[in-house]
Design a protein around this motif. Structure first.
Motif, PDB file in Angstrom:
ATOM      1  N   TYR A 132       6.384 -11.748  -4.576  1.00 53.87           N
ATOM      2  CA  TYR A 132       5.698 -10.515  -4.201  1.00 53.87           C
ATOM      3  C   TYR A 132       4.912  -9.998  -5.410  1.00 53.87           C
ATOM      4  O   TYR A 132       5.466  -9.867  -6.499  1.00 53.87           O
ATOM      5  CB  TYR A 132       6.751  -9.502  -3.760  1.00 53.87           C
ATOM      6  CG  TYR A 132       6.251  -8.112  -3.490  1.00 53.87           C
ATOM      7  CD1 TYR A 132       5.530  -7.830  -2.335  1.00 53.87           C
ATOM      8  CD2 TYR A 132       6.525  -7.067  -4.376  1.00 53.87           C
ATOM      9  CE1 TYR A 132       5.086  -6.540  -2.081  1.00 53.87           C
ATOM     10  CE2 TYR A 132       6.086  -5.776  -4.121  1.00 53.87           C
ATOM     11  CZ  TYR A 132       5.365  -5.523  -2.978  1.00 53.87           C
ATOM     12  OH  TYR A 132       4.919  -4.252  -2.718  1.00 53.87           O
TER      13      TYR A 132
ATOM     14  N   THR B  33       2.014  -7.076  -7.049  1.00 48.40           N
ATOM     15  CA  THR B  33       1.553  -5.699  -6.838  1.00 48.40           C
ATOM     16  C   THR B  33       0.213  -5.504  -7.536  1.00 48.40           C
ATOM     17  O   THR B  33      -0.110  -6.216  -8.491  1.00 48.40           O
ATOM     18  CB  THR B  33       2.544  -4.676  -7.424  1.00 48.40           C
ATOM     19  OG1 THR B  33       2.756  -4.995  -8.800  1.00 48.40           O
ATOM     20  CG2 THR B  33       3.863  -4.682  -6.692  1.00 48.40           C
TER      21      THR B  33
ATOM     22  N   THR C 113      -3.076  -7.756 -10.615  1.00 50.12           N
ATOM     23  CA  THR C 113      -1.687  -7.467 -10.977  1.00 50.12           C
ATOM     24  C   THR C 113      -1.630  -7.005 -12.439  1.00 50.12           C
ATOM     25  O   THR C 113      -2.577  -7.214 -13.194  1.00 50.12           O
ATOM     26  CB  THR C 113      -0.795  -8.719 -10.829  1.00 50.12           C
ATOM     27  OG1 THR C 113      -1.057  -9.601 -11.937  1.00 50.12           O
ATOM     28  CG2 THR C 113      -1.057  -9.466  -9.523  1.00 50.12           C
TER      29      THR C 113
END
Ligand code: AMP
Ligand code: GLY
Length: 422
Positions: free
Chosen positions: A187, A189, A275
C-alpha cells in the motif's frame, strides 16, 4: 483523409473533436461512437471488440488512418490486424498493449528494469494468496491481473477485506478470467497524478499532467468509478518531479519495452503516486485516459493528427509538441446511482453553446431524440487562465444541461485548488 476512430465514449469524442481541427480530414467514422458523437462523426454500429468487423469496415471504406482508443481492442490486437491490411494506426500492437492487459507483466517489467513501484507478489493459486495474507503488512492492495474496467484494484484496510477480495476474484470469478491471477501489492500513500505521453518507442513526449476523481461522491467517498471529473495540469506535479519521472520512470519504461521486443507506439499513460520516497508507478495504461483525455487534449496547441502520425511513423523527435498555458477542468454528468445501479433512457438537452464543450460518453438517438444511455453520460470541459476559472466555467455549463436523474460531483478540482494554495 478518411479517419476511423475505434471506441464510443467521452475520450473518443475528445479525440474526434480535436482531429476535426485538421483541414485535411474529410471524414471521420466512429466505431461504434454514440448518439452524441454523431454530431461530429459518422457512427457505425460495429463494437470496439469486433476486430474482424472493424478491419472489414476499414478496408471497405479505404480509410487512410485508424485511431484505436480503448484498451480492449488494443489488447485484442486491433492495431496488428489493421496494419496487416496496410492501414496505418495510432495505438500499440498487442505485444505492447500487454503493459495494461496484464498487471503481472507490468509489475515484472518494472522489477526487472528497476522502475519504482510498490513491492508485490503474484498468485495463480487462491490458497497460496490467502496464506500470504496471513502475515502480510496491512493495508494492502489486491489487483486482478487482467482488464477490469478500471475496477480491478481493491485497496484493503483490513486482513479480512484482503481475503474477501482474493476469494471474490479467484474463487467466485468476480472479474472472470481477469481475476484468475492476482497481484497483491504494498500500500502506497501520496497524491496521485496521471501523465499521458506520446511515444514512438524511442522518443517520449509527456503531455500536460492531470488529476482524476475516481470515487463516485464528494470528498472522495463512495465506490470507484471510471472517473467523475478531471483537471489539468495537476498542481502536485512540479517541474522537479517531472524531471525525476522522466529519468526514473518514463524513459526507462519505453527502453524496457523496446529491449523486450515490445516497442510501444501510441499513448502510454502513467498512473503515478507521489510517495514520500519519490514518484512511483501505480499502473500503466496503453491508451488515453478517460476522462483525462477530455482535459489534456483541449490544452494541446499542436495539431493532434500530425503528432499521432509522427508516433506511427517513428518521427516524433521531429515534432515540437506545444501546449496552451492555463488550465482545463472536466465535470462528468452521470446517471444517479452510477456505478452501482441506475436508470437511463431519458431525454438529454444540451444548449448549443455548451455542446461545443461537451464530450458525450453514454447517449443514443431514439426516434430522433437524444437520450441518456449508460452510467457516465457526458463531460463538459472548460479552459481558463486559472484553475478556479476553469472549474467554475465547467460547472456553469454542465449545470445548464438537462436530463432526469442527472448526477455530478460538486467538488471536482477542490483538492487541486487546495494544493495550489499550499
Ligand atoms: P489501478 O487500477 O491499479 O489504477 O488502481 C486503482 C486505484 O487504486 C488507484 O488509482 C489508487 O487510488 C489505488 N491503488 C492502486 N494501487 C495502490 C497501491 N499500491 N497503494 C495505494 N493505493 C493504490
Ligand atoms: N481515468 C482512468 C483511466 O482511464 O484508466
Amino acid at each position: 483523409m478518411k479517419i476511423l476512430v475505434v471506441g464510443g465514449g467521452g475520450r473518443e469524442h475528445a479525440i474526434i473533436k480535436k482531429i476535426k481541427e485538421n483541414k485535411s480530414v474529410e471524414k471521420i467514422y466512429a466505431l461504434p461512437g454514440n448518439g452524441g458523437i454523431a454530431r461530429d462523426a459518422e457512427c457505425v454500429p460495429i463494437g470496439a471488440k469486433d476486430i474482424d468487423g472493424i478491419v472489414g469496415f476499414a478496408v471497405e471504406k479505404a480509410v487512410d488512418y485508424a485511431i484505436v482508443a480503448p484498451d480492449d481492442p488494443l489488447v485484442l490486437g486491433c492495431v496488428d490486424a489493421l496494419e496487416a491490411r496496410g492501414i496505418p494506426c495510432f495505438g500499440p500492437r498487442a505485444n505492447a498493449a500487454i503493459i495494461e492487459g496484464s498487471k503481472a507483466f507490468s509489475k515484472d517489467l518494472m522489477k526487472k528494469y528497476g522502475i519504482p513501484t510498490a513491492a508485490y507478489e503474484t498468485f495463480s493459486d487462491a490458497d497460496a494468496a490467502l496464506s500470504y495474507l496471513d502475515t502480510a503488512k496491512i493495508p494492502i492492495v489486491v489487483k486482478a491481473d487482467g482488464l477490469a474496467l478500471g475496477k480491478g484494484a481493491i485497496v484493503c484496510m483490513t486482513r479480512d477485506e484482503a481475503k474477501d477480495a482474493v476469494v471474490s476474484m479467484m474463487r467466485e470469478g468476480k472479474f472472470g478470467k481477469s481475476g484468475e491471477r492476482v497481484v497483491i501489492e504494498e500500500y502506497m500513500t501520496g497524491p496521485e497524478v496521471s501523465v499521458l505521453s506520446f511515444t514512438d518507442g524511442e522518443t517520449i513526449v509527456p503531455m500536460v499532467s492531470s488529476m482524476d476523481h475516481k470515487r463516485a461522491h464528494d470528498g472522495d467517498e463512495g465506490p470507484n468509478t471510471g472517473g467523475m471529473g478531471t483537471v489539468a495540469p495537476n498542481p502536485y506535479y512540479t517541474k522537479e518531479i517531472a524531471d525525476v519521472c522522466m529519468k526514473t520512470i518514463f524513459l526507462p519504461t519505453i527502453r524496457a519495452m523496446k529491449a523486450e521486443g515490445r516497442e510501444f507506439r501510441g499513448c502510454l499513460y502513467f498512473g503515478l503516486m507521489l510517495t514520500p520516497a519519490g514518484p512511483r508507478v501505480v499502473e500503466y495504461n496503453c491508451r488515453f485516459g478517460d476522462p483525462e483525455a477530455q482535459v489534456v487534449l483541449p490544452l494541446l496547441k499542436t495539431d493532434l493528427l500530425t503528432v499521432m502520425k509522427a508516433v506511427t511513423d517513428g518521427t516524433l523527435s521531429d515534432v515540437n509538441v506545444e501546449w496552451c498555458d492555463g488550465y482545463a477542468a472536466c465535470v462528468i454528468a452521470a446517471s444517479d446511482g452510477y456505478p452501482t445501479s441506475y436508470k437511463s433512457g431519458f431525454e438529454l438537452k444540451i444548449p448549443e453553446d455548451v455542446a461545443e464543450h461537451t464530450y458525450v460518453a453514454g447517449a443514443a438517438i431514439e426516434d430522433g431524440v437524444l437520450k441518456t444511455h449508460g452510467g457516465r453520460v457526458l463531460g463538459v470541459t472548460a479552459t481558463a487562465e486559472t484553475l478556479r476559472g476553469a472549474i467554475e466555467k465547467s460547472y456553469s455549463m454542465v449545470d445548464r444541461i438537462e436530463f432526469e436523474n442527472k448526477y455530478t460531483r460538486r467538488d471536482i478540482g477542490a483538492r487541486a485548488l487546495a494544493a495550489e494554495n499550499g
